[in-house]
Enzyme design. Structure first.
Site, PDB file in Angstrom:
ATOM      1  CD  GLU A 126      -2.956  -1.218   0.209  1.00 58.66           C
ATOM      2  OE1 GLU A 126      -2.985  -0.347  -0.683  1.00 58.66           O
ATOM      3  OE2 GLU A 126      -3.753  -2.180   0.255  1.00 58.66           O
ATOM      4  CG  HIS A 149      -4.179  -0.194   5.801  1.00 65.57           C
ATOM      5  ND1 HIS A 149      -5.538  -0.006   5.773  1.00 65.57           N
ATOM      6  CD2 HIS A 149      -3.958  -1.415   5.240  1.00 65.57           C
ATOM      7  CE1 HIS A 149      -6.105  -1.058   5.216  1.00 65.57           C
ATOM      8  NE2 HIS A 149      -5.179  -1.935   4.886  1.00 65.57           N
ATOM      9  CG  HIS A 151      -7.120  -5.545   7.578  1.00 74.67           C
ATOM     10  ND1 HIS A 151      -6.619  -6.686   6.997  1.00 74.67           N
ATOM     11  CD2 HIS A 151      -6.801  -4.518   6.731  1.00 74.67           C
ATOM     12  CE1 HIS A 151      -6.013  -6.366   5.841  1.00 74.67           C
ATOM     13  NE2 HIS A 151      -6.098  -5.052   5.678  1.00 74.67           N
ATOM     14  CD  GLU A 179     -13.272  11.501  26.512  1.00 71.14           C
ATOM     15  OE1 GLU A 179     -12.055  11.589  26.278  1.00 71.14           O
ATOM     16  OE2 GLU A 179     -13.903  12.343  27.186  1.00 71.14           O
ATOM     17  CG  HIS A 220      -9.330  -3.221   2.858  1.00 73.39           C
ATOM     18  ND1 HIS A 220      -8.704  -3.354   1.651  1.00 73.39           N
ATOM     19  CD2 HIS A 220      -8.336  -3.361   3.785  1.00 73.39           C
ATOM     20  CE1 HIS A 220      -7.422  -3.588   1.820  1.00 73.39           C
ATOM     21  NE2 HIS A 220      -7.165  -3.587   3.124  1.00 73.39           N
TER      22      HIS A 220
HETATM   23  O1  2HA Z   1      -0.659  -5.372   3.717  1.00 69.13           O
HETATM   24  O2  2HA Z   1      -3.487  -4.727   4.420  1.00 69.13           O
HETATM   25  O3  2HA Z   1      -4.338  -3.619   2.199  1.00 69.13           O
HETATM   26  C1  2HA Z   1      -1.827  -6.029   3.409  1.00 69.13           C
HETATM   27  C2  2HA Z   1      -2.959  -5.080   3.406  1.00 69.13           C
HETATM   28  C3  2HA Z   1      -3.369  -4.596   2.095  1.00 69.13           C
HETATM   29 ZN    ZN Z   2      -5.397  -3.866   4.132  1.00 73.00          ZN
END
Ligand code: 2HA
Ligand code: ZN
Length: 280
Positions: A126, A149, A151, A179, A220
């Site tokens: 990414e 990033h 999940h 909050e 995602h």
């Molecule tokens: O690195 O999270 O979006 C793997 C991921 C791709």
């Molecule tokens: Zn991801």
């Protein structure tokens, strides 16, 4: 957190770098939360040249990789990043294989790997979204350093049942815990579902980063940004907590919530400006 783990070049010094320690600690913590299964999630963290030079050789020769999306705005900047296909679970065990320190070349066309990503590994898949978001956030806030990033489980779940209108999404999150409005008065951006790893999702995310610090990728995960690891992690932790409460309520009849009037009173008391258009 790390043991005296001599790396392939026999160089213990690198592993003492505070930025490597921070990456080890946060990736381990996020994996423990169940947000970063398998190779899910990635982090990039802008570093100062003097800090990097204190722990590693910055003069080369170094492995160079061409970027498919030139980032002139980041020319000459240093980052530590997670590696493509690497597992957060393994970072603490082997930082030199799973993390990399890199510098963007003066023309913004290439990156030079200064440390880590052992065995020819590449930076996060990414990287386009990370680099384009760094460029935007640096414009918005000169202190900006981190793009993360992950999940986050409840954030993903909420994107199945809540409308993806970002103003409505923001308002719901603000209502979930008192909050929230104080922590993210600027709200949450949402992009449509898109193929991950592409320059297209990078551009769409970065466009939102012009005025949001957090952007949701439906079904995602989430991209969050900040000036320190604590601030960045704290932001995603707060958003995830609010999403969890939304999911725990799970559509059952709500007997009371925080009204828009109360949210405005809260904003006034904490001297924050709620994003325009969210509250009535
Ligand atoms: O690195 O999270 O979006 C793997 C991921 C791709
Ligand atoms: Zn991801």
């Amino acid at each position: 957190m790390l043991t005296e783990n001599v790396n392939a070049t026999g160089d213990v010094q690198c592993l003492h770098a505070p930025f490597i320690q921070e990456m080890c600690e946060i990736t381990h913590h996020m994996w423990m939360l169940g947000w970063d299964e398998l190779n899910g999630g990635n982090i990039s963290y802008r570093l100062d040249e003097e800090m990097v030079a204190r722990y590693m050789n910055i003069t080369g020769p170094h492995r160079t990789l061409k970027l498919s999306f030139p980032v002139r705005a980041l020319a000459g900047q240093y980052f530590i990043v997670t590696g493509s296909g690497k597992y957060f679970r393994n970072v603490v065990k082997d930082p030199e294989a799973t993390l990399g320190v890199l510098r963007v070349t003066a023309d913004g066309e290439n990156i030079e790997i200064l440390w880590g990503l052992r065995g020819g590994a590449k930076p996060t898949s990414e990287l386009a979204s990370h680099f384009m978001s760094h460029a935007e956030r640096q414009q918005a806030d000169p202190e900006h350093r981190i793009v993360l990033h992950t999940h986050a489980t409840h954030v993903i779940a909420m994107t199945f049942t809540h409308e993806l209108n970002e103003l409505k999404f923001t308002r719901t999150l603000w209502q979930m815990c008192t909050e929230c409005l104080v922590v993210f008065p600027d709200g949450i951006g949402v992009v449509p579902w898109m193929v991950p790893g592409s320059s297209d999702i990078g551009r769409a995310t970065a466009e939102k980063m012009k005025d949001y610090r957090a952007v949701i990728w439906p079904q995602h995960g989430i991209f969050v940004t900040g000036t320190t690891m604590d601030a960045t992690f704290g932001l995603v932790e707060t958003i995830e907590k609010a999403a969890k409460i939304y999911n725990v309520i799970g559509g059952r009849a709500v007997k009371q919530t925080i009204t828009d009037r109360e949210l405005l009173d809260l904003a006034a008391a904490f001297h924050v400006e709620p994003r325009a258009g969210v509250l009535d």
